[in-house]
Design an enzyme around this catalytic site. Structure first.
Site, PDB file in Angstrom:
ATOM      1  N   HIS A 103       3.971  -1.540 -10.450  1.00 34.66           N
ATOM      2  CA  HIS A 103       4.948  -2.467  -9.869  1.00 34.66           C
ATOM      3  C   HIS A 103       4.468  -3.884 -10.192  1.00 34.66           C
ATOM      4  O   HIS A 103       3.254  -4.125 -10.249  1.00 34.66           O
ATOM      5  CB  HIS A 103       4.996  -2.405  -8.342  1.00 34.66           C
ATOM      6  CG  HIS A 103       5.459  -1.125  -7.738  1.00 34.66           C
ATOM      7  ND1 HIS A 103       4.615  -0.094  -7.476  1.00 34.66           N
ATOM      8  CD2 HIS A 103       6.683  -0.741  -7.285  1.00 34.66           C
ATOM      9  CE1 HIS A 103       5.298   0.891  -6.903  1.00 34.66           C
ATOM     10  NE2 HIS A 103       6.549   0.533  -6.783  1.00 34.66           N
ATOM     11  N   ASP A 106       1.686  -4.985  -7.949  1.00 27.40           N
ATOM     12  CA  ASP A 106       0.382  -4.295  -8.069  1.00 27.40           C
ATOM     13  C   ASP A 106      -0.483  -5.043  -9.067  1.00 27.40           C
ATOM     14  O   ASP A 106      -1.695  -5.128  -8.933  1.00 27.40           O
ATOM     15  CB  ASP A 106       0.514  -2.878  -8.649  1.00 27.40           C
ATOM     16  CG  ASP A 106       1.521  -2.036  -7.937  1.00 27.40           C
ATOM     17  OD1 ASP A 106       1.671  -2.220  -6.726  1.00 27.40           O
ATOM     18  OD2 ASP A 106       2.147  -1.180  -8.602  1.00 27.40           O
TER      19      ASP A 106
HETATM   20  C1  XLS Z   1       8.084   5.998  -2.841  1.00 24.69           C
HETATM   21  C2  XLS Z   1       8.278   6.040  -4.275  1.00 24.69           C
HETATM   22  C3  XLS Z   1       7.641   4.895  -5.067  1.00 24.69           C
HETATM   23  C4  XLS Z   1       8.237   4.807  -6.446  1.00 24.69           C
HETATM   24  C5  XLS Z   1       7.962   3.529  -7.160  1.00 24.69           C
HETATM   25  O1  XLS Z   1       8.284   6.971  -2.132  1.00 24.69           O
HETATM   26  O2  XLS Z   1       7.838   7.287  -4.729  1.00 24.69           O
HETATM   27  O3  XLS Z   1       6.260   5.042  -5.108  1.00 24.69           O
HETATM   28  O4  XLS Z   1       7.792   5.851  -7.256  1.00 24.69           O
HETATM   29  O5  XLS Z   1       8.497   2.417  -6.530  1.00 24.69           O
END
Ligand code: XLS
Ligand code: NI
Ligand code: NI
Length: 443
Positions: A103, A106
């Site tokens: 992200h 991150d």
């Molecule tokens: C949350 C999601 C998240 C996505 C990415 O439950 O799995 O981690 O994969 O934003």
């Protein structure tokens, strides 16, 4: 400085000879040929930046437990982001996986303004490009976090306030361009807060229209910058909101169809999101494959006793093999892969635990792939399915499906030939036994 100094080299394939409790792949042999392709090219494994490097091991009742020095509140944010990036790339390279995912937040700290956030991310993305070059690790997908900051509490694209929509658009534009710059294979949109807490204050239809508008803008921008990766929506039924609009694959498919977005978006299916929606992962994969929207997978599972997203490492070959069979049967991933959107348990404190979680999960996927290949060659499931619908290839089946045939003609034909169809066995137990035999025989 090495962060994972206890693991001096890349984790190797050692087969069944691997030392007990040692760090080695028992099944994942990247170069082994499976159904005509390298194992690594089937699985296309990715490690996620967020849970592994950007989460301190906190939960709603307690503080972080993990040893992640760069997450200390006293650290200078950009210095910390660099230390985190160094550790992350050291881990990707030592684990020997081809991809990672991230992200925007991150990778780089949010600044005080959108401009500052953009320049932080640009600097960290340039640095990531160097690390990717050095290690040979590629980007499976990038994404923007439009759910953590308080401004997104009522959603991003579906927010009642257009200023929040525009803020989200600025973030996604930039994350999409960063993904493009890093040669990302896909770009993911998980609608974490695109849903509602209560209908008492919500106009559902207007929020759906806003979401569709957002997705249209993203798809247009993707084309305008020449990004050739795949746009993926990640369905999830709830959590954090009570109800999320991207509930499951069928809901997303209907939405894309309704707003004329089919072809622009595919799905990133998370194993435990399927479970939370009341489906099996097998069901979600089969649905997506059948309707031409299958894209990628987040391999983390839930806990059968818990109704939330526990994000555990995959460890059940029985559960994954059938989904893997559908993926293989459909020709496998194109731009997608298996991302580890996985969290260690809060008591898994050692740096080595991060390796154990991933190595075991990757071996589980590799073994499931071998079972899927064996199921494909065995042919029982496909032959059974074909045989079960054989009548539709005959005269009556073809007549029914002919768009010129009327209801009355079908009914008249049924009466004239005195139809008295007899039920036949679905052979479920025999098929379940066959699947088990294949699982047990596969090494
Ligand atoms: C949350 C999601 C998240 C996505 C990415 O439950 O799995 O981690 O994969 O934003
Ligand atoms: Ni996910
Ligand atoms: Ni999830």
């Amino acid at each position: 400085m090495e962060f994972f100094a206890e693991v001096p080299d890349r984790v190797a394939y050692a087969g069944q000879e691997a030392k007990r409790d040692g760090l080695a792949y028992r099944v994942y042999d990247p170069n082994r040929t499976v159904a005509g392709k390298r194992m690594a090219d089937h699985l296309r494994i990715a490690v996620c930046y967020w849970h592994s490097f950007n989460w301190p091991g906190s939960d709603i009742f307690g503080a972080g437990t993990f040893d992640r020095p760069w997450l200390s509140p006293d650290a200078d944010p950009m210095v910390a982001a660099k230390a985190k990036q160094d550790a992350a790339f050291e881990f990707f390279a030592k684990l020997g996986v081809p991809y990672f995912c991230f992200h925007d937040v991150d990778m780089a700290p949010e600044g005080a303004t959108l401009k500052e956030s953009k320049s932080n991310l640009d600097e960290m993305v340039d640095r990531a490009a160097g690390k990717m070059e050095e290690t040979g690790v590629g980007l499976l997908w990038g994404t923007a976090n439009l759910f953590s900051h308080p401004r997104y509490a009522a959603g991003a694209a579906t927010n009642p306030d257009p200023e929040v929509f525009a803020h989200g658009a600025a973030q996604v534009r930039h994350a999409l361009e960063a993904t493009h710059r890093l040669g990302g294979q896909n770009y993911v949109l998980w609608g974490g807060r695109e849903g509602y807490e209560t209908l008492l204050n919500t106009r559902m239809k207007r929020e759906a229209d806003q979401l569709a508008r957002f997705l249209e803008l993203v798809a247009n921008h993707k084309r305008s910058i020449g990004f050739t990766g795949t746009l993926l929506i990640e369905p999830k039924p709830q959590e954090p909101t009570k109800h999320q609009y991207d509930y499951d694959c069928a809901t997303v498919h209907g939405f894309l169809d309704r707003y004329d977005l089919l072809g622009d978006y595919f799905v990133n299916i998370e194993v435990n999101h399927a479970t939370l929606a009341g489906h099996s992962f097998h069901h979600e994969v089969a649905y997506a494959v059948d309707h031409g929207i299958f894209g990628s997978v987040d391999a983390n599972r839930g806990d059968p006793q818990n109704g939330w997203d526990t994000d555990q490492f995959p460890n059940s070959v029985d559960e994954l093999s059938l989904a893997m069979f559908e993926i293989l049967r459909s020709g496998g991933f194109t731009t997608g892969g298996f991302n580890f959107d996985t969290k260690l348990r809060r008591q898994s404190l050692d740096r080595l635990d991060l390796f154990h979680g991933h190595v075991g999960g990757i071996d589980t996927l590799a073994q499931s792939l071998l079972v899927a290949e064996a199921l494909l060659y065995d042919g029982t499931l496909e032959a059974t399915r074909d045989g079960r619908y054989a009548g539709w290839r005959g005269d009556l089946g073809r007549k029914i499906l002919n768009p010129n045939t009327t209801m009355a003609e079908i009914a008249d034909a049924a009466v004239a030939s005195n139809l008295d169809p007899k039920p036949v066995s679905g052979r479920q137990e025999a098929l379940e036994n066959r699947v088990n035999e294949v699982i047990w025989e596969t090494t």
